[in-house]
Motif scaffolding. Structure first.
Motif, PDB file in Angstrom:
ATOM      1  N   SER A 124       0.821  -1.211   0.000  1.00 23.61           N
ATOM      2  CA  SER A 124       0.000   0.000   0.000  1.00 23.61           C
ATOM      3  C   SER A 124       0.851   1.255   0.000  1.00 23.61           C
ATOM      4  N   THR A 125       1.927   1.248   0.781  1.00 25.87           N
ATOM      5  CA  THR A 125       2.805   2.421   0.858  1.00 25.87           C
ATOM      6  C   THR A 125       3.597   2.618  -0.429  1.00 25.87           C
ATOM      7  N   THR A 126       4.100   1.527  -1.013  1.00 24.43           N
ATOM      8  CA  THR A 126       4.990   1.615  -2.170  1.00 24.43           C
ATOM      9  C   THR A 126       4.247   1.849  -3.476  1.00 24.43           C
ATOM     10  N   LEU A 127       3.169   1.100  -3.721  1.00 24.79           N
ATOM     11  CA  LEU A 127       2.471   1.177  -5.004  1.00 24.79           C
ATOM     12  C   LEU A 127       1.268   2.112  -4.984  1.00 24.79           C
ATOM     13  N   SER A 128       0.846   2.540  -3.801  1.00 19.75           N
ATOM     14  CA  SER A 128      -0.304   3.455  -3.630  1.00 19.75           C
ATOM     15  C   SER A 128      -1.539   2.988  -4.401  1.00 19.75           C
ATOM     16  N   PRO A 129      -1.975   1.756  -4.182  1.00 15.02           N
ATOM     17  CA  PRO A 129      -3.173   1.293  -4.893  1.00 15.02           C
ATOM     18  C   PRO A 129      -4.425   1.955  -4.332  1.00 15.02           C
ATOM     19  N   SER A 130      -5.461   2.058  -5.169  1.00 15.74           N
ATOM     20  CA  SER A 130      -6.754   2.498  -4.676  1.00 15.74           C
ATOM     21  C   SER A 130      -7.359   1.394  -3.822  1.00 15.74           C
ATOM     22  N   GLY A 131      -8.457   1.727  -3.122  1.00  8.02           N
ATOM     23  CA  GLY A 131      -9.108   0.713  -2.305  1.00  8.02           C
ATOM     24  C   GLY A 131      -9.563  -0.469  -3.144  1.00  8.02           C
ATOM     25  N   THR A 132     -10.098  -0.196  -4.344  1.00  8.17           N
ATOM     26  CA  THR A 132     -10.539  -1.268  -5.237  1.00  8.17           C
ATOM     27  C   THR A 132      -9.365  -2.106  -5.707  1.00  8.17           C
ATOM     28  N   GLN A 133      -8.262  -1.447  -6.059  1.00  6.83           N
ATOM     29  CA  GLN A 133      -7.078  -2.193  -6.497  1.00  6.83           C
ATOM     30  C   GLN A 133      -6.525  -3.069  -5.376  1.00  6.83           C
ATOM     31  N   MET A 134      -6.561  -2.580  -4.145  1.00  6.87           N
ATOM     32  CA  MET A 134      -6.076  -3.379  -3.019  1.00  6.87           C
ATOM     33  C   MET A 134      -6.903  -4.654  -2.864  1.00  6.87           C
ATOM     34  N   LEU A 135      -8.217  -4.518  -3.022  1.00  4.38           N
ATOM     35  CA  LEU A 135      -9.077  -5.693  -2.941  1.00  4.38           C
ATOM     36  C   LEU A 135      -8.759  -6.688  -4.054  1.00  4.38           C
ATOM     37  N   TRP A 136      -8.497  -6.176  -5.247  1.00  4.58           N
ATOM     38  CA  TRP A 136      -8.217  -7.073  -6.367  1.00  4.58           C
ATOM     39  C   TRP A 136      -6.844  -7.729  -6.232  1.00  4.58           C
ATOM     40  N   ILE A 137      -5.895  -7.049  -5.613  1.00  7.35           N
ATOM     41  CA  ILE A 137      -4.597  -7.674  -5.345  1.00  7.35           C
ATOM     42  C   ILE A 137      -4.786  -8.935  -4.497  1.00  7.35           C
ATOM     43  N   ILE A 138      -5.701  -8.847  -3.537  1.00  4.98           N
ATOM     44  CA  ILE A 138      -5.969  -9.982  -2.652  1.00  4.98           C
ATOM     45  C   ILE A 138      -6.835 -11.029  -3.351  1.00  4.98           C
ATOM     46  N   ASP A 139      -7.897 -10.583  -4.037  1.00  2.00           N
ATOM     47  CA  ASP A 139      -8.955 -11.487  -4.476  1.00  2.00           C
ATOM     48  C   ASP A 139      -8.724 -12.134  -5.836  1.00  2.00           C
ATOM     49  N   ILE A 140      -7.927 -11.517  -6.718  1.00  2.00           N
ATOM     50  CA  ILE A 140      -7.849 -12.026  -8.085  1.00  2.00           C
ATOM     51  C   ILE A 140      -7.244 -13.429  -8.130  1.00  2.00           C
ATOM     52  N   TYR A 141      -6.285 -13.706  -7.256  1.00  2.00           N
ATOM     53  CA  TYR A 141      -5.654 -15.039  -7.268  1.00  2.00           C
ATOM     54  C   TYR A 141      -6.645 -16.149  -6.917  1.00  2.00           C
ATOM     55  N   PRO A 142      -7.354 -16.078  -5.770  1.00  2.00           N
ATOM     56  CA  PRO A 142      -8.294 -17.168  -5.475  1.00  2.00           C
ATOM     57  C   PRO A 142      -9.454 -17.241  -6.458  1.00  2.00           C
ATOM     58  N   LEU A 143      -9.853 -16.094  -7.052  1.00  2.00           N
ATOM     59  CA  LEU A 143     -10.931 -16.115  -8.033  1.00  2.00           C
ATOM     60  C   LEU A 143     -10.530 -16.936  -9.254  1.00  2.00           C
ATOM     61  N   VAL A 144      -9.369 -16.620  -9.822  1.00  2.00           N
ATOM     62  CA  VAL A 144      -8.909 -17.326 -11.018  1.00  2.00           C
ATOM     63  C   VAL A 144      -8.604 -18.785 -10.685  1.00  2.00           C
ATOM     64  N   LEU A 145      -7.981 -19.012  -9.529  1.00  2.00           N
ATOM     65  CA  LEU A 145      -7.630 -20.375  -9.117  1.00  2.00           C
ATOM     66  C   LEU A 145      -8.874 -21.249  -9.007  1.00  2.00           C
TER      67      LEU A 145
END
Length: 511
Positions: free
Chosen positions: A58-79
């Motif tokens: 969060s500090t380094t890449l400054s993602p939005s709240g939506t992007q932060m959720l997708w960083i977490i969720d995209i892996y289990p969704l696709v898997l």
């Protein structure tokens, strides 16, 4: 076909050419098992390590709240969406081949993720990790099914396979905490390199190739249907967990259900379906899948509140929080291995029901004494012992209930149940906990209620308040959280009792 190939289907490859002599020796089988543990350890570590890197990301890449959720969720969704198709592909194209392709791809995209310059690039890398991760896990369990043709040996191998998950879950917070204390956030993704490179070197040497010799045609509509069905269901449940029941979340779940029904109808109409739906008419198979799902539901739901309580209520660092859970994880490993001689003495249904009963007791201990560190550790140990035995036996029943040539698809179903159980555990029990917490926490005068919407938010807000107000806010937040944990643990205990009843009925004739 040679007599050796007829006696050991795991050795048959294209054209019926057998593996080299010695491929079925006991020593070679267990060396193959050691190689198969590598991706299991990695995937289980990867499931827990990312959460500890999120503050730095969060500090380094400054993602939005939506992007932060997708960083977490995209892996289990696709898997979750690709497990069944990849298991089917492994049966068709070769389980070792699929494992090695998955290992190579996972290694490359992990390095890409480690050096991602933007949040969007990290999300894309995590999605690719989901694709290659879906190749890894069904292949490992289906290879175990085909390498270990003796039932007792296979049970030991599956117990070791399950122990790899427990060991990885224990190592995740410890290794992740160490890396994040000494290196940048991307170092957690580079764990794939030292784990999977040996797999790519040793896999072709020790793992025999195996596949279904009479596969049906590739059915792309079925692949699309199961992808949309599983992806929508997982996404919809996550949306409900995050924002409550909304029109959008219900629509997403409805799409998943509708596409799932269409997928089942299509499989029933095809002469050679991608997934043999008749498997679910076998009570031992469908019962074991349900037990698998509900056991993971219990474990992940427990860890959801345990990790917060250890770090925020009791003030432990992430690494220390991981260390105090090690007794439970050791108990899980020992129980998994101990379930093998146990099912030789008692029927599988007895061992599974005993494990589920222990899981219910673990939750009941928490419900009766929230806030105690000793009770939390003891309850987790009791639950982990129960889940260790239950998961080992249920996975063995799943892969043993199908012919060897269908082991990839069966393993994919087992893994899908695992992923779906994990999503449900967080969504259902996490939502109950959060709702009770929000209804009881008192922010106090001059503090925005949204700032104390979570236990972590309350503790963070308290750091900027005068000492008296800070202690009052923390006491209120901890009490509210304890109330939520007590209610959640009670629900968890009831779910485990219901699972016990299902197991008693559906696994009665399992051997």
């Amino acid at each position: 076909m040679t007599s050796a190939t007829r006696n050991n289907p795991a050795r048959a490859v294209n054209g019926g050419v057998p593996e080299p002599a010695g491929g079925t020796s006991s020593r070679r089988r267990w060396l193959a098992m050691a190689v198969l543990l590598l991706p299991v350890l990695l995937v289980s570590i990867d499931n827990t390590v990312l959460s500890f890197a999120l503050p730095q990301i969060s500090t380094t890449l400054s993602p939005s709240g939506t992007q932060m959720l997708w960083i977490i969720d995209i892996y289990p969704l696709v898997l979750a969406a690709l497990l069944v198709p990849m298991g089917s592909f492994a049966d068709r194209f070769g389980r070792r081949r699929m494992l090695l392709i998955g290992g190579a791809g996972f290694t490359v995209v992990s390095v890409v993720a480690a050096f991602a310059p933007t949040a969007a690039a990290l999300i894309a890398a995590r999605a690719a990790m989901g694709i290659f991760g879906a190749m890894l896990m069904p292949s490992t369990l289906s290879l175990v099914r085909n390498i270990f043709t003796d039932r007792n040996e296979r049970r030991i191998a599956i117990a070791i396979w399950a122990a790899g998950f427990a060991a990885g879950a224990a190592l995740g917070p410890i290794v992740g905490g160490f890396l994040l204390e000494h290196f940048w956030w991307g170092s957690v993704f580079l764990l794939a390199v030292p784990v999977l490179v040996p797999l790519l070197v040793l896999g072709p040497i020790f793992l025999p190739e195996s596949r279904n010799q009479t596969p049906g045609p590739i059915d792309f509509p079925s692949i699309a249907m199961v992808f949309v069905a599983m992806g929508s269901l997982v996404l919809g449940i996550k949306e409900i967990a995050a924002d409550g029941v909304t029109v959008l979340s219900l629509a997403i779940v409805a799409l998943g259900v509708a596409m799932g029904v269409a997928f089942v109808r299509r499989q029933l109409s095809l002469p050679t379906p991608m997934l043999d739906m008749s498997l679910f008419t076998r009570r031992a198979f469908s019962g074991a899948v349900l037990v698998n799902l509900l056991s993971v539901f219990a474990l992940v739901g427990f860890l959801y509140f345990a990790s917060q309580e250890l770090q925020l209520v009791h003030g432990l660092s992430p690494m220390t929080a991981g260390l105090v859970l090690i007794p439970g994880l050791i108990g899980m490993v020992v129980a998994g291995l101990g379930s093998v001689p146990a099912v030789n003495r008692w029927r599988p249904v007895v061992v599974v029901c005993f494990g589920l009963a222990l899981s219910a007791v673990g939750y009941a201990l928490i419900a009766g004494a929230t806030g105690s560190l000793a009770v939390l550790i003891g309850a987790f140990t009791v639950m982990a012992i129960g889940i260790g035995a239950t998961e080992t036996v249920s996975n063995d029943l799943i892969v043993s209930a199908v012919p060897a040539e269908k082991s990839g698809a069966a393993s994919a179903i087992s893994e899908t149940a695992y992923e779906f159980g994990a999503v449900l555990g967080t969504a259902v029990l996490g939502s109950v906990l959060n709702a009770i917490y929000r209804s009881k926490v008192q922010s106090g005068s001059g503090v925005d209620a949204s700032a104390v919407d979570t236990l972590g938010g309350a503790h963070e807000t308290a750091t900027g308040l005068p000492a008296e107000h800070a202690s009052s806010l923390i006491a209120s937040a901890n009490d509210a959280f304890a109330s939520g944990v007590g209610a959640t643990a009670g629900i968890g205990a009831l779910v485990m009792i219901a699972a016990l009843g299902l197991a008693a009925g559906m696994l009665r004739s399992a051997k």
